[in-house]
Design a protein around this motif. Structure first.
Motif, PDB file in Angstrom:
ATOM      1  N   SER A  11      46.633  64.601  44.685  1.00 43.77           N
ATOM      2  CA  SER A  11      46.553  65.986  44.831  1.00 43.77           C
ATOM      3  C   SER A  11      44.983  66.584  45.025  1.00 43.77           C
ATOM      4  O   SER A  11      44.207  65.727  44.154  1.00 43.77           O
ATOM      5  CB  SER A  11      47.168  66.890  44.170  1.00 43.77           C
ATOM      6  OG  SER A  11      46.914  66.746  42.827  1.00 43.77           O
ATOM      7  N   LEU A  12      44.428  67.152  45.723  1.00 38.09           N
ATOM      8  CA  LEU A  12      43.164  67.334  46.154  1.00 38.09           C
ATOM      9  C   LEU A  12      42.940  68.927  46.048  1.00 38.09           C
ATOM     10  O   LEU A  12      43.694  69.565  47.043  1.00 38.09           O
ATOM     11  CB  LEU A  12      42.581  67.064  47.289  1.00 38.09           C
ATOM     12  CG  LEU A  12      41.111  67.218  47.741  1.00 38.09           C
ATOM     13  CD1 LEU A  12      40.188  66.731  46.533  1.00 38.09           C
ATOM     14  CD2 LEU A  12      40.756  66.505  48.977  1.00 38.09           C
ATOM     15  N   GLU A  13      41.946  69.627  45.142  1.00 34.74           N
ATOM     16  CA  GLU A  13      41.862  70.800  45.276  1.00 34.74           C
ATOM     17  C   GLU A  13      40.295  71.106  45.397  1.00 34.74           C
ATOM     18  O   GLU A  13      39.559  70.474  44.776  1.00 34.74           O
ATOM     19  CB  GLU A  13      42.270  71.562  43.911  1.00 34.74           C
ATOM     20  CG  GLU A  13      42.162  73.289  43.884  1.00 34.74           C
ATOM     21  CD  GLU A  13      42.686  73.804  42.533  1.00 34.74           C
ATOM     22  OE1 GLU A  13      42.796  75.045  42.587  1.00 34.74           O
ATOM     23  OE2 GLU A  13      43.105  72.996  41.703  1.00 34.74           O
ATOM     24  N   THR A  14      40.093  72.025  46.237  1.00 35.10           N
ATOM     25  CA  THR A  14      38.624  72.203  46.997  1.00 35.10           C
ATOM     26  C   THR A  14      38.292  73.708  46.506  1.00 35.10           C
ATOM     27  O   THR A  14      38.920  74.660  46.502  1.00 35.10           O
ATOM     28  CB  THR A  14      38.283  72.071  48.181  1.00 35.10           C
ATOM     29  OG1 THR A  14      39.280  72.669  49.216  1.00 35.10           O
ATOM     30  CG2 THR A  14      38.593  70.269  48.491  1.00 35.10           C
ATOM     31  N   GLU A  15      37.017  73.986  46.720  1.00 35.79           N
ATOM     32  CA  GLU A  15      36.520  75.203  46.474  1.00 35.79           C
ATOM     33  C   GLU A  15      36.462  75.928  47.387  1.00 35.79           C
ATOM     34  O   GLU A  15      36.517  77.155  47.371  1.00 35.79           O
ATOM     35  CB  GLU A  15      34.967  75.220  45.888  1.00 35.79           C
ATOM     36  CG  GLU A  15      34.663  74.462  44.482  1.00 35.79           C
ATOM     37  CD  GLU A  15      33.327  74.562  44.117  1.00 35.79           C
ATOM     38  OE1 GLU A  15      32.482  74.343  44.750  1.00 35.79           O
ATOM     39  OE2 GLU A  15      33.082  75.004  42.899  1.00 35.79           O
ATOM     40  N   LYS A  16      36.370  75.315  48.699  1.00 38.36           N
ATOM     41  CA  LYS A  16      36.277  75.965  50.032  1.00 38.36           C
ATOM     42  C   LYS A  16      37.605  75.443  50.769  1.00 38.36           C
ATOM     43  O   LYS A  16      37.839  74.304  50.440  1.00 38.36           O
ATOM     44  CB  LYS A  16      35.116  75.856  50.679  1.00 38.36           C
ATOM     45  CG  LYS A  16      33.959  76.351  49.867  1.00 38.36           C
ATOM     46  CD  LYS A  16      32.619  76.293  50.764  1.00 38.36           C
ATOM     47  CE  LYS A  16      31.295  76.802  50.261  1.00 38.36           C
ATOM     48  NZ  LYS A  16      29.954  76.681  50.943  1.00 38.36           N
ATOM     49  N   PRO A  17      37.983  76.025  51.965  1.00 39.54           N
ATOM     50  CA  PRO A  17      38.987  75.320  52.843  1.00 39.54           C
ATOM     51  C   PRO A  17      38.517  74.181  53.448  1.00 39.54           C
ATOM     52  O   PRO A  17      37.301  73.913  53.761  1.00 39.54           O
ATOM     53  CB  PRO A  17      39.248  76.379  54.023  1.00 39.54           C
ATOM     54  CG  PRO A  17      38.858  77.886  53.156  1.00 39.54           C
ATOM     55  CD  PRO A  17      37.791  77.421  52.228  1.00 39.54           C
ATOM     56  N   MET A  18      39.422  73.038  53.433  1.00 41.88           N
ATOM     57  CA  MET A  18      39.085  71.762  53.661  1.00 41.88           C
ATOM     58  C   MET A  18      38.870  71.628  55.346  1.00 41.88           C
ATOM     59  O   MET A  18      39.496  72.136  56.032  1.00 41.88           O
ATOM     60  CB  MET A  18      40.212  70.812  53.201  1.00 41.88           C
ATOM     61  CG  MET A  18      40.504  70.743  51.873  1.00 41.88           C
ATOM     62  SD  MET A  18      41.727  69.597  51.404  1.00 41.88           S
ATOM     63  CE  MET A  18      42.362  70.113  49.820  1.00 41.88           C
ATOM     64  N   GLY A  19      37.556  70.976  55.462  1.00 43.53           N
ATOM     65  CA  GLY A  19      37.125  70.759  56.977  1.00 43.53           C
ATOM     66  C   GLY A  19      37.776  69.317  57.306  1.00 43.53           C
ATOM     67  O   GLY A  19      38.427  68.657  56.467  1.00 43.53           O
ATOM     68  N   GLU A  20      37.395  68.852  58.413  1.00 44.62           N
ATOM     69  CA  GLU A  20      37.917  67.558  59.010  1.00 44.62           C
ATOM     70  C   GLU A  20      37.363  66.486  58.023  1.00 44.62           C
ATOM     71  O   GLU A  20      38.070  65.447  58.280  1.00 44.62           O
ATOM     72  CB  GLU A  20      37.248  67.326  60.522  1.00 44.62           C
ATOM     73  CG  GLU A  20      37.796  68.375  61.330  1.00 44.62           C
ATOM     74  CD  GLU A  20      37.344  67.942  62.775  1.00 44.62           C
ATOM     75  OE1 GLU A  20      36.471  66.973  62.838  1.00 44.62           O
ATOM     76  OE2 GLU A  20      37.780  68.732  63.801  1.00 44.62           O
ATOM     77  N   GLU A  21      36.073  66.508  57.164  1.00 51.97           N
ATOM     78  CA  GLU A  21      35.901  65.503  56.489  1.00 51.97           C
ATOM     79  C   GLU A  21      36.937  64.979  55.490  1.00 51.97           C
ATOM     80  O   GLU A  21      36.619  63.967  54.774  1.00 51.97           O
ATOM     81  CB  GLU A  21      34.547  65.836  55.956  1.00 51.97           C
ATOM     82  CG  GLU A  21      34.314  66.988  54.966  1.00 51.97           C
ATOM     83  CD  GLU A  21      34.221  68.386  55.493  1.00 51.97           C
ATOM     84  OE1 GLU A  21      33.969  69.084  54.778  1.00 51.97           O
ATOM     85  OE2 GLU A  21      34.561  68.513  56.906  1.00 51.97           O
TER      86      GLU A  21
END
Length: 327
Positions: free
Chosen positions: A131-141
């Motif tokens: 599972s992956l949690e990011t600070e900002k909405p995920m982009g294509e990268e």
């Protein structure tokens, strides 16, 4: 602290609940979920541990008030298993039977947290749930993650596949399928480095892996020639997470060995779905040598024979079907 929780519970208990409206809303939500709106259901899983605990408390309290809510609570799956939430039938099967190994490792890179939730390996497949949690909405990268592997510290070159599911714009769950050789040891440390496509974020893990028992190896040794291709289907490994077929091909043309797939049907004509597979080739002594695998869904109970049909993507090379009787 106990007194604070008790007071909080008293406040919750005094909140008036419009039972008729609540039941109508719940019924409508269940009907929409049954229509295949999977994203809405998955969004409810992306809570932090603290929020999930509060949510569970509110659900259990509401369940005592509303028969409809009680019905919903009784159907909530165990939170935490990526395999049971978004996996194929084989991964769901081993997850439900407690055959996967919980990992729970979390690493942070540039404020983004990646967690290896679980792993499964039995000789048919090596699967990793994360599972992956990011600070900002995920982009294509983030969609196609780069990966590097080691086995007990030695670099390993594996083919990979898998899927990524959006829970919220900043929280995704995924499954990484590793096309690993059957010669892996029964116990090993899998070094895994995941990074974004732009290499701005990187997470390093050392994952202990133990091979699950219960697989069955069936030697096949079927050989045939067609269109300048020498095809050998060597063996079949059957386990609770699926069925893995291994084959190889030799030809003077690379395209002739790189685009081969093998379909499988049981004696009732039921075609087994593919989950993962592929080929890799090398050139030596004037010829191309390829090895390939196919991973299928678990076998239906009581299956006695399987018919395999090799196929080339061009349609110009024709192979004969052959049948294998299971012991």
């Amino acid at each position: 602290m106990i007194q604070e929780i008790h007071s909080f519970k008293q406040e919750i208990d005094t909140i008036p609940v419009p039972h008729d409206k609540l039941d109508a809303i719940i019924t409508k939500t269940v009907q929409e979920a049954g229509a295949g709106k999977r994203t809405k259901i998955l969004r409810k899983i992306g809570y932090t541990a603290g929020a999930a605990a509060v949510a569970c408390g509110l659900l259990l309290g509401s369940a005592a008030l509303s028969p409809a809510m009680a019905s919903i609570v009784s159907q909530i799956p165990v939170i935490g298993s990526v395999f049971s939430q978004i996996g194929d039938s084989g991964l769901k099967n081993v997850s439900e039977h407690g055959l996967t190994s919980a990992v729970g490792m979390t690493k942070v890179s540039g404020g983004d947290s990646l967690t290896i939730n679980e792993v499964f390996y039995d000789g048919t497949r090596l699967s990793i749930g994360y599972s992956l949690e990011t600070e900002k909405p995920m982009g294509e990268e983030y969609i196609i993650m780069r990966n590097e592997f080691t086995v007990n510290g030695t670099p390993a070159n594996f083919s990979t596949g898998g899927n990524l599911t959006e829970v919220t714009p900043t929280y995704h769950t995924g499954i990484l399928e590793v096309d690993s050789p059957a010669a892996l040891p029964d116990r090993f440390e899998l070094g895994l480095t995941l990074s974004t496509e732009d290499r701005q974020k990187k997470w390093n893990f050392a994952i202990p892996v133990t091979k699950q028992s219960g697989t069955k190896l069936i030697a096949i040794g079927h050989k045939q020639k067609s269109g300048g291709v020498e095809l050998t289907v060597s063996d079949l490994v059957i386990g609770p997470a699926g069925m893995r077929l291994t084959y190889s091909a030799v030809s003077e043309e690379q395209d002739s060995v790189d685009y081969i797939t093998v379909g499988a049907t049981d004696e009732s004509g039921h075609r087994l779905d593919y989950n993962f597979g592929g080929t890799s080739s090398q050139f030596r002594d004037g010829k191309y040598y390829s090895t390939g695998t196919e991973l299928y869904d678990p076998l239906p109970a009581g299956t006695q024979t399987l018919t395999f049909t090799p196929h080339h993507a061009s349609g110009k090379i024709k192979f004969d079907s052959f049948t294998v009787t299971l012991p």
